[in-house]
Motif scaffolding. Structure first.
Motif, short mmCIF file in Angstrom:
data_model
loop_
_atom_site.label_atom_id
_atom_site.label_comp_id
_atom_site.label_asym_id
_atom_site.label_seq_id
_atom_site.Cartn_x
_atom_site.Cartn_y
_atom_site.Cartn_z
N PRO A 1 40.12 54.67 34.73
CA PRO A 1 39.12 54.16 35.69
C PRO A 1 38.90 52.65 35.54
O PRO A 1 38.80 51.94 36.54
CB PRO A 1 37.85 54.93 35.34
N LEU A 2 38.86 52.16 34.32
CA LEU A 2 38.68 50.73 34.09
C LEU A 2 39.88 49.95 34.63
O LEU A 2 39.72 48.91 35.26
CB LEU A 2 38.49 50.44 32.60
N TYR A 3 41.07 50.45 34.40
CA TYR A 3 42.29 49.82 34.89
C TYR A 3 42.25 49.69 36.41
O TYR A 3 42.50 48.62 36.97
CB TYR A 3 43.52 50.60 34.45
N TRP A 4 41.92 50.78 37.08
CA TRP A 4 41.90 50.75 38.54
C TRP A 4 40.78 49.88 39.07
O TRP A 4 40.92 49.20 40.09
CB TRP A 4 41.82 52.17 39.12
N TRP A 5 39.64 49.87 38.38
CA TRP A 5 38.52 49.01 38.79
C TRP A 5 38.93 47.54 38.68
O TRP A 5 38.69 46.75 39.59
CB TRP A 5 37.28 49.30 37.96
N CYS A 6 39.56 47.17 37.58
CA CYS A 6 40.00 45.79 37.39
C CYS A 6 41.06 45.41 38.43
O CYS A 6 41.05 44.29 38.95
CB CYS A 6 40.55 45.59 35.97
N THR A 7 41.93 46.33 38.74
CA THR A 7 42.94 46.08 39.77
C THR A 7 42.28 45.86 41.13
O THR A 7 42.62 44.93 41.86
CB THR A 7 43.94 47.25 39.85
N PHE A 8 41.30 46.71 41.44
CA PHE A 8 40.57 46.58 42.70
C PHE A 8 39.85 45.22 42.78
O PHE A 8 39.93 44.54 43.80
CB PHE A 8 39.55 47.71 42.85
N ILE A 9 39.18 44.84 41.72
CA ILE A 9 38.45 43.56 41.70
C ILE A 9 39.42 42.40 41.90
O ILE A 9 39.14 41.46 42.64
CB ILE A 9 37.65 43.40 40.39
N GLY A 10 40.58 42.45 41.24
CA GLY A 10 41.57 41.40 41.39
C GLY A 10 42.06 41.28 42.82
O GLY A 10 42.18 40.18 43.37
N ILE A 11 42.35 42.40 43.46
CA ILE A 11 42.81 42.40 44.85
C ILE A 11 41.70 41.90 45.77
O ILE A 11 41.94 41.11 46.69
CB ILE A 11 43.31 43.80 45.27
N TYR A 12 40.48 42.34 45.52
CA TYR A 12 39.34 41.90 46.34
C TYR A 12 39.16 40.39 46.24
O TYR A 12 38.99 39.70 47.26
CB TYR A 12 38.06 42.62 45.91
N ASN A 13 39.21 39.86 45.02
CA ASN A 13 39.05 38.42 44.82
C ASN A 13 40.12 37.64 45.57
O ASN A 13 39.84 36.62 46.19
CB ASN A 13 39.09 38.07 43.33
N LYS A 14 41.35 38.12 45.51
CA LYS A 14 42.44 37.45 46.21
C LYS A 14 42.24 37.51 47.72
O LYS A 14 42.55 36.56 48.44
CB LYS A 14 43.78 38.04 45.82
N SER A 15 41.70 38.62 48.22
CA SER A 15 41.49 38.73 49.67
C SER A 15 40.40 37.78 50.13
O SER A 15 40.44 37.30 51.26
CB SER A 15 41.15 40.17 50.06
N ILE A 16 39.43 37.49 49.29
CA ILE A 16 38.36 36.55 49.63
C ILE A 16 38.92 35.12 49.63
O ILE A 16 38.62 34.33 50.52
CB ILE A 16 37.19 36.66 48.63
N MET A 17 39.72 34.79 48.63
CA MET A 17 40.19 33.42 48.46
C MET A 17 41.41 33.08 49.34
O MET A 17 41.63 31.92 49.64
CB MET A 17 40.54 33.15 47.00
N ALA A 18 42.18 34.07 49.76
CA ALA A 18 43.43 33.79 50.49
C ALA A 18 43.23 32.96 51.75
O ALA A 18 43.93 31.97 51.95
CB ALA A 18 44.15 35.09 50.81
N PRO A 19 42.28 33.30 52.63
CA PRO A 19 42.12 32.49 53.84
C PRO A 19 41.67 31.06 53.54
O PRO A 19 42.05 30.12 54.22
CB PRO A 19 41.05 33.21 54.65
N VAL A 20 40.87 30.91 52.48
CA VAL A 20 40.35 29.60 52.14
C VAL A 20 41.44 28.72 51.54
O VAL A 20 41.53 27.53 51.84
CB VAL A 20 39.16 29.73 51.16
N ILE A 21 42.29 29.30 50.71
CA ILE A 21 43.35 28.53 50.06
C ILE A 21 44.35 28.02 51.09
O ILE A 21 44.96 26.97 50.91
CB ILE A 21 44.03 29.37 48.96
#
Length: 97
Positions: A9-29
Motif C-alpha cells: 500500500p505504501l509503494y502504491w501510495w508513493c507511486t500515486f503521489i509521484g504521478i499526481y505531482n508530475k501531472s500538476i507540474m507538467a503544464p507549468v514546466i
C-alpha cells in the motif's frame, strides 16, 4: 519486481503521489515564464504543508532548477525578481513564501 505484502500500500501510495505531482507540474514546466514555474513549485510545496505562516522553502537553488527545468542562474535571478515584487521573502539566503 516483487513488493513485500506489508509495504505494497505504501509503494502504491508513493507511486500515486509521484504521478499526481508530475501531472500538476507538467503544464507549468512547458511554459516559458520562469516566475510562473517557480511560484507554482513553491506554492505546491507550501500547500502540502498546510500552513499560513511565512513558510521556509527547504530547497537549494539547484534543486529548484532541477524541479522546474531551469538553469540555476535563471532561478537566482527570478527569485530576486519575485522578492522585489513582494511575492517571496529572502532572509539570510533562505526563501520564504
Amino acid at each position: 519486481m516483487d513488493i513485500p505484502p506489508n509495504t505494497a500500500p505504501l509503494y502504491w501510495w508513493c507511486t500515486f503521489i509521484g504521478i499526481y505531482n508530475k501531472s500538476i507540474m507538467a503544464p507549468v514546466i512547458s511554459c516559458n515564464d520562469s516566475q510562473r514555474r517557480i511560484m507554482t513549485l513553491l506554492e505546491f510545496i507550501k500547500e502540502n504543508e498546510m500552513t499560513n505562516d511565512k513558510f521556509p522553502i527547504d530547497l537549494t537553488r539547484q534543486q529548484v532548477a532541477d524541479l522546474t527545468g531551469l538553469r540555476v542562474e535563471t532561478v537566482i535571478r527570478t527569485i530576486k525578481d519575485l522578492e522585489s515584487q513582494k511575492q517571496v521573502q529572502i532572509k539570510k539566503g533562505k526563501v520564504f513564501l
